[in-house]
Design an enzyme around this catalytic site. Structure first.
Site, mmCIF file in Angstrom:
data_model
loop_
_atom_site.group_PDB
_atom_site.id
_atom_site.type_symbol
_atom_site.label_atom_id
_atom_site.label_comp_id
_atom_site.label_asym_id
_atom_site.label_seq_id
_atom_site.Cartn_x
_atom_site.Cartn_y
_atom_site.Cartn_z
ATOM 1 N N ALA A 274 0.847 -1.190 0.000
ATOM 2 C CA ALA A 274 0.000 0.000 0.000
ATOM 3 C C ALA A 274 0.883 1.241 0.000
ATOM 4 C CB ALA A 274 -0.913 0.003 1.220
ATOM 5 N N VAL B 204 3.987 -1.353 3.637
ATOM 6 C CA VAL B 204 3.467 -0.006 3.405
ATOM 7 C C VAL B 204 4.606 0.897 2.960
ATOM 8 C CG1 VAL B 204 2.273 1.982 4.381
ATOM 9 C CG2 VAL B 204 1.671 -0.311 5.155
ATOM 10 N N LYS B 205 4.349 1.631 1.895
ATOM 11 C CA LYS B 205 5.296 2.629 1.389
ATOM 12 C C LYS B 205 4.797 4.005 1.807
ATOM 13 C CE LYS B 205 6.567 4.779 -3.047
ATOM 14 N NZ LYS B 205 6.498 4.664 -4.525
ATOM 15 N N THR B 206 5.641 4.752 2.509
ATOM 16 C CA THR B 206 5.224 6.073 2.969
ATOM 17 C C THR B 206 6.398 7.031 2.951
ATOM 18 O OG1 THR B 206 3.862 7.183 4.641
ATOM 19 C CG2 THR B 206 5.674 5.825 5.460
#
Length: 262
Positions: free
Chosen positions: A141, A172-174
């Site tokens: 995500a 998760v990519k943030t």
């Protein structure tokens, strides 16, 4: 977690527990992108430094040799553009069957939490996880912020990452932000950095990437800072050293300078 899921994640996350993903999916919303006009020519010199390629099916089929030995994370959301009304109005554009046909090791999509399309994009994530779990296919995500860059703070990004994990994302990519440990500590699945603030020097990139790794990120999903750099191979080598060799920003800068004259 079943064998298939573990096996696919092991292709992406290296034995040291870290990873360096190379995104070249930018054209899905911004069209022709500087230095990505010919994607393979851009990334071929960088192959030895990154662990997986984040790409759309169109570029994968048309520009990437099928003999590539890097695992693929397939971008499966889109439907908006820089000239459209709202970047957040994304849909799922690529089926899980298509991802499996292309031998993807994972799929990735964007969510826009706090936007008008929050529910829609979180529904995209939930539906994708439901389908991917049938085949042990990991979902990454991406906590997108569209044009609202001021949202990049620990409280907001921590909220986004936790929601993505709660809905079943494997990774998760943030964005990196100040107090990044508040983001990673609240997220029960691995977090990779998408980038950080706009900076003026390469050393500042090394600084925030190193900080993020020290504060709980398992790796990096960074493209433009690499392949739009005047010295992309040197930049890739320096970032790889931070991710996989625990190089300090000073050591990374030395690698960056030395690689320019090799």
């Amino acid at each position: 977690m079943d064998w298939g899921m573990k096996n696919r994640l092991s292709r992406l996350i290296q034995p040291d527990g870290h990873c360096f993903f190379m995104p070249i999916d930018h054209g899905y919303f911004q069209g022709p992108t500087t230095k990505l006009e010919k994607p393979w020519e851009t990334i071929k010199p960088l192959l030895s430094y990154f662990d997986a390629l984040f790409v759309t099916r169109g570029v994968l089929r048309s520009a990437i040799p099928s003999a590539i030995d890097k695992p693929i994370i397939l971008r499966v959301s889109g439907g908006t553009s820089m000239v459209g009304k709202d970047l957040a109005d994304e849909i799922l554009t690529t089926s899980v069957e298509e991802a499996l046909r292309l031998n993807a090791s994972a799929v990735g999509l964007s969510v826009f939490i706090g936007s008008e399309y929050e529910k829609q994009t979180l529904s995209n994530l939930s539906n994708l996880v439901n389908e991917c779990n049938r085949y042990d296919l990991p979902v990454m995500a991406v906590t997108a912020v569209g044009r609202e860059m001021e949202k990049r703070d620990a409280r907001y990004l921590g909220l986004c990452c936790r929601i993505c994990a709660e809905l079943g994302a494997s990774v998760v990519k943030t964005y990196w932000c100040e107090d990044f440990d508040k983001v990673t500590n609240g997220c029960p699945v691995p977090v990779v950095m998408a980038g950080g603030p706009k900076v003026d020097t390469d050393r500042e990139v090394f600084d925030f990437i190193y900080d993020g790794m020290q504060k709980g990120a398992i790796g990096l999903n960074l493209g433009r800072n690499v392949w739009q750099n005047n010295h992309p191979v040197a930049m890739a080598a320096a970032l790889n050293a931070i991710i996989h060799e625990d190089a300090s920003p000073k050591e990374a800068e030395e690698i960056f300078v030395a690689a320019q004259v090799m």
